[in-house]
Each structure stands twice: as C-alpha cells, then as structure tokens.
Design an enzyme around this catalytic site. Structure first.
Site, PDB file in Angstrom:
ATOM      1  N   SER A   1       0.845  -1.189   0.000  1.00 34.09           N
ATOM      2  CA  SER A   1       0.000   0.000   0.000  1.00 34.09           C
ATOM      3  C   SER A   1       0.880   1.238   0.000  1.00 34.09           C
ATOM      4  CB  SER A   1      -0.891   0.011   1.241  1.00 34.09           C
ATOM      5  OG  SER A   1      -1.526   1.261   1.374  1.00 34.09           O
TER       6      SER A   1
ATOM      7  N   ILE B   1       0.315   3.927   1.376  1.00 39.80           N
ATOM      8  CA  ILE B   1       0.285   4.603   2.668  1.00 39.80           C
ATOM      9  C   ILE B   1       1.050   3.826   3.737  1.00 39.80           C
ATOM     10  CG2 ILE B   1      -1.858   5.832   2.177  1.00 39.80           C
ATOM     11  CD1 ILE B   1      -3.277   3.858   4.071  1.00 39.80           C
ATOM     12  N   SER B   2       1.602   2.688   3.360  1.00 40.53           N
ATOM     13  CA  SER B   2       2.376   1.858   4.279  1.00 40.53           C
ATOM     14  C   SER B   2       3.840   2.297   4.268  1.00 40.53           C
ATOM     15  CB  SER B   2       2.264   0.388   3.850  1.00 40.53           C
ATOM     16  OG  SER B   2       3.342  -0.374   4.324  1.00 40.53           O
ATOM     17  N   GLN B   3       4.350   2.714   5.431  1.00 39.79           N
ATOM     18  CA  GLN B   3       5.751   3.130   5.509  1.00 39.79           C
ATOM     19  C   GLN B   3       6.700   2.010   5.086  1.00 39.79           C
ATOM     20  OE1 GLN B   3       8.191   2.034   8.027  1.00 39.79           O
ATOM     21  NE2 GLN B   3       9.662   3.145   6.785  1.00 39.79           N
TER      22      GLN B   3
ATOM     23  N   ARG C   1       6.656   1.881   1.317  1.00 37.66           N
ATOM     24  CA  ARG C   1       7.352   3.031   0.731  1.00 37.66           C
ATOM     25  C   ARG C   1       8.864   2.889   0.855  1.00 37.66           C
ATOM     26  NH1 ARG C   1       3.555   5.822   3.717  1.00 37.66           N
ATOM     27  NH2 ARG C   1       5.194   6.739   5.008  1.00 37.66           N
TER      28      ARG C   1
END
Length: 127
Positions: free
Chosen positions: A9, A11-13, A16
């Site tokens: 995702s 929005i997942s650190q 990323r």
C-alpha cells in the site's frame, strides 16, 4: 512487465521504504497496490505469498520475500553497484550489524508510536 514486483500500500511506511530503495538502486519494478480496506491482504492468493497477511511483499521472478527489512537487505545485496554498495557494505560486518540494529530498532521502537500519530493527525483527515 518487470520481473521485480513490489506489492503493498502506498500509505504503508514499510512499502514506501522498499519502493524508495528500488528507486535509489535504479531498479525497474512494478507496483501492485494491495487494498486492505477490501481485504486483499487476507485473500487466499495474497496469503500464499505472505501467510501473515502483511505487506510489503517482493516478487523477484519466482522468488517471493516478505518483511520489509528482509526485502531491503535482499535488494541492497543483490542489486548493489559501485554507487550503492555503501548502503549495506557486506565487507564491513560491524557496519552491517549497526544498520541491522537501527532497522530493527526503528521497526519495534519508533514505528509503533509514530504510526499512531500519523493515523490520528494525517490519515484521519484523509478519510
């Protein structure tokens, strides 16, 4: 289609971090979004890749790897070049040990608290 696929995702650190390293290493990769709101992370297909139902997951040809730090170490080792060997200098065991220590500390000590702040102050306003 690239043989290197990052599933997760945006929005997942941890997702990323894997994508940032891919870009830093100038790797061609495909990103496949996993929508946890739709339960895609617990689908039978995804659970075959990661029985924990978490992301990111890396596909490198037929090889499957989960857990962001394992993926980061794998990518840094497999795709290092003269400009990126410093990221995980395998010829310096002490330095790799320090990198591993900080990666694991961040995941167990820093991330849980920071994730709560981000969810409350940022994500709640986006939803």
């Amino acid at each position: 289609m690239s043989s290197l696929v990052v599933m997760g995702s945006p929005i997942s650190q941890p997702t990323r971090a894997v994508m940032w390293l891919c870009r830093l290493l100038n790797l061609q990769f495909e990103f496949k979004a996993v929508d946890s709101n739709k339960g895609e992370h617990i689908s039978p297909e995804f659970l075959k890749l990661n029985p924990n139902g978490k992301f990111p997951v890396l596909l490198d040809g037929d090889f499957v790897l989960f857990e962001s730090h394992a993926i980061l170490r794998y990518l840094a080792r497999k795709y290092k070049n003269q400009n990126t060997a410093y990221l995980y200098p395998e010829d310096n065991l002490a330095q790799c040990g320090k990198i591993d220590s900080w990666l694991d500390w961040k995941h167990t000590a820093l991330r849980p608290g920071a994730a709560g702040i981000v969810r409350r102050r940022v994500m709640s306003k986006l939803m």
